[in-house]
Design an enzyme around this catalytic site. Structure first.
Site, PDB file in Angstrom:
ATOM      1  N   HIS A  58       4.757  -5.503 -25.605  1.00 20.66           N
ATOM      2  CA  HIS A  58       4.613  -6.059 -24.246  1.00 20.66           C
ATOM      3  C   HIS A  58       5.989  -6.159 -23.573  1.00 20.66           C
ATOM      4  CE1 HIS A  58       0.916  -8.358 -25.915  1.00 20.66           C
ATOM      5  NE2 HIS A  58       0.450  -7.478 -25.062  1.00 20.66           N
ATOM      6  N   LYS A 104     -12.807 -16.186 -24.517  1.00 19.54           N
ATOM      7  CA  LYS A 104     -12.270 -15.596 -25.749  1.00 19.54           C
ATOM      8  C   LYS A 104     -11.605 -16.646 -26.623  1.00 19.54           C
ATOM      9  CE  LYS A 104     -11.159 -10.816 -24.477  1.00 19.54           C
ATOM     10  NZ  LYS A 104     -10.049  -9.855 -24.429  1.00 19.54           N
ATOM     11  N   ARG A 150      -0.813   2.973 -25.367  1.00 19.23           N
ATOM     12  CA  ARG A 150      -0.283   3.220 -26.718  1.00 19.23           C
ATOM     13  C   ARG A 150      -0.757   4.552 -27.263  1.00 19.23           C
ATOM     14  NH1 ARG A 150      -2.471  -2.499 -28.588  1.00 19.23           N
ATOM     15  NH2 ARG A 150      -4.118  -1.597 -27.318  1.00 19.23           N
ATOM     16  N   SER A 161      -1.497  -7.495 -30.288  1.00 18.66           N
ATOM     17  CA  SER A 161      -1.463  -8.928 -30.617  1.00 18.66           C
ATOM     18  C   SER A 161      -2.467  -9.237 -31.722  1.00 18.66           C
ATOM     19  CB  SER A 161      -1.799  -9.763 -29.385  1.00 18.66           C
ATOM     20  OG  SER A 161      -0.841  -9.581 -28.388  1.00 18.66           O
TER      21      SER A 161
HETATM   22  O1  PNS Z   1      -4.273  -8.269 -23.081  1.00 22.17           O
HETATM   23  P1  PNS Z   1      -5.664  -7.829 -22.720  1.00 22.17           P
HETATM   24  O2  PNS Z   1      -6.696  -8.782 -23.314  1.00 22.17           O
HETATM   25  O3  PNS Z   1      -5.935  -6.398 -23.057  1.00 22.17           O
HETATM   26  O4  PNS Z   1      -5.778  -7.966 -21.120  1.00 22.17           O
HETATM   27  C1  PNS Z   1      -6.904  -7.509 -20.436  1.00 22.17           C
HETATM   28  C2  PNS Z   1      -6.826  -7.901 -18.960  1.00 22.17           C
HETATM   29  C3  PNS Z   1      -6.721  -9.422 -18.828  1.00 22.17           C
HETATM   30  C4  PNS Z   1      -5.612  -7.266 -18.335  1.00 22.17           C
HETATM   31  C5  PNS Z   1      -8.098  -7.330 -18.288  1.00 22.17           C
HETATM   32  O5  PNS Z   1      -9.222  -7.726 -19.018  1.00 22.17           O
HETATM   33  C6  PNS Z   1      -8.257  -7.782 -16.859  1.00 22.17           C
HETATM   34  O6  PNS Z   1      -7.644  -7.238 -15.983  1.00 22.17           O
HETATM   35  N1  PNS Z   1      -9.086  -8.823 -16.659  1.00 22.17           N
HETATM   36  C7  PNS Z   1      -9.292  -9.422 -15.370  1.00 22.17           C
HETATM   37  C8  PNS Z   1     -10.739  -9.361 -14.926  1.00 22.17           C
HETATM   38  C9  PNS Z   1     -10.944  -8.114 -14.094  1.00 22.17           C
HETATM   39  O7  PNS Z   1     -10.322  -7.867 -13.087  1.00 22.17           O
HETATM   40  N2  PNS Z   1     -11.903  -7.296 -14.572  1.00 22.17           N
HETATM   41  C10 PNS Z   1     -12.261  -6.055 -13.961  1.00 22.17           C
HETATM   42  C11 PNS Z   1     -11.325  -4.947 -14.379  1.00 22.17           C
HETATM   43  S1  PNS Z   1     -11.864  -3.435 -13.701  1.00 22.17           S
END
Ligand code: PNS
Length: 160
Positions: free
Chosen positions: A17, A41, A90, A127
């Site tokens: 990150h 979560k 990645r 993570s």
């Molecule tokens: O670290 P992560 O868990 O992979 O992060 C995922 C995250 C939080 C970046 C992604 O789930 C997100 O953007 N969530 C916000 C909700 C949202 O906008 N959902 C629609 C995406 S198209």
């Protein structure tokens, strides 16, 4: 002013990150690291622990700030005048879902997504894996910042 967001759960922040955040800070005037609040979560670290760690490990970059968001990332972008979402890729396995999200986010609000290829040193890093390895006593000291490593060790001790 070009403003980007690096969104994520950061449970906890890893060197992968940090690599993406630092490279974004070199490309954009301002980078907001936005921690998703998604309460559904199960987390190892609370929201405030995650943001505290992030603030500590990003303090060297004057144009990086740590904040939170709840709901859609595109709404956060509109409210904070953010033009670009930066995502680290990645491996090809990340691509399918990230592509869907990028296209959805562009369709919803016209927000662009910039994919940044992960430093190969961290291409296997997540993570979730860090937490699993640390929980079973494996050495993750070269995968997370030192402050995170210390907190991980303490959390694993508390949980055992
Ligand atoms: O670290 P992560 O868990 O992979 O992060 C995922 C995250 C939080 C970046 C992604 O789930 C997100 O953007 N969530 C916000 C909700 C949202 O906008 N959902 C629609 C995406 S198209």
């Amino acid at each position: 002013m070009r403003r980007a967001v690096c969104p994520g759960s950061f449970d906890p922040v890893t060197l992968g990150h940090l690599d993406i955040i630092g490279r974004s800070a070199a490309l954009y005037d301002e980078v907001l690291v936005a921690v998703g609040l998604n309460a559904s979560k199960q987390r190892m670290f609370s929201f405030s622990e995650r943001t505290d760690m992030l603030r500590e490990v990003t303090s060297a970059w004057s144009n990086v700030s740590v904040t939170s968001f709840d709901g859609l990332i595109v709404d956060f972008c509109k409210q904070n005048d953010v033009q670009v979402i930066v995502k680290g890729l990645r491996a090809i396995s990340d691509f399918d879902y990230e592509l869907q999200m990028a296209q959805m986010n562009h369709g919803l609000q016209g927000v662009e997504t910039m994919f940044m290829t992960t430093n190969p040193l961290y291409s296997f890093l997540s993570s979730s894996l860090v937490k699993e390895v640390a929980t079973y006593g494996g050495d993750v000291s070269n995968l997370v910042p030192d402050v995170v490593h210390q907190r991980l060790l303490a959390r694993v001790r508390e949980q055992s």
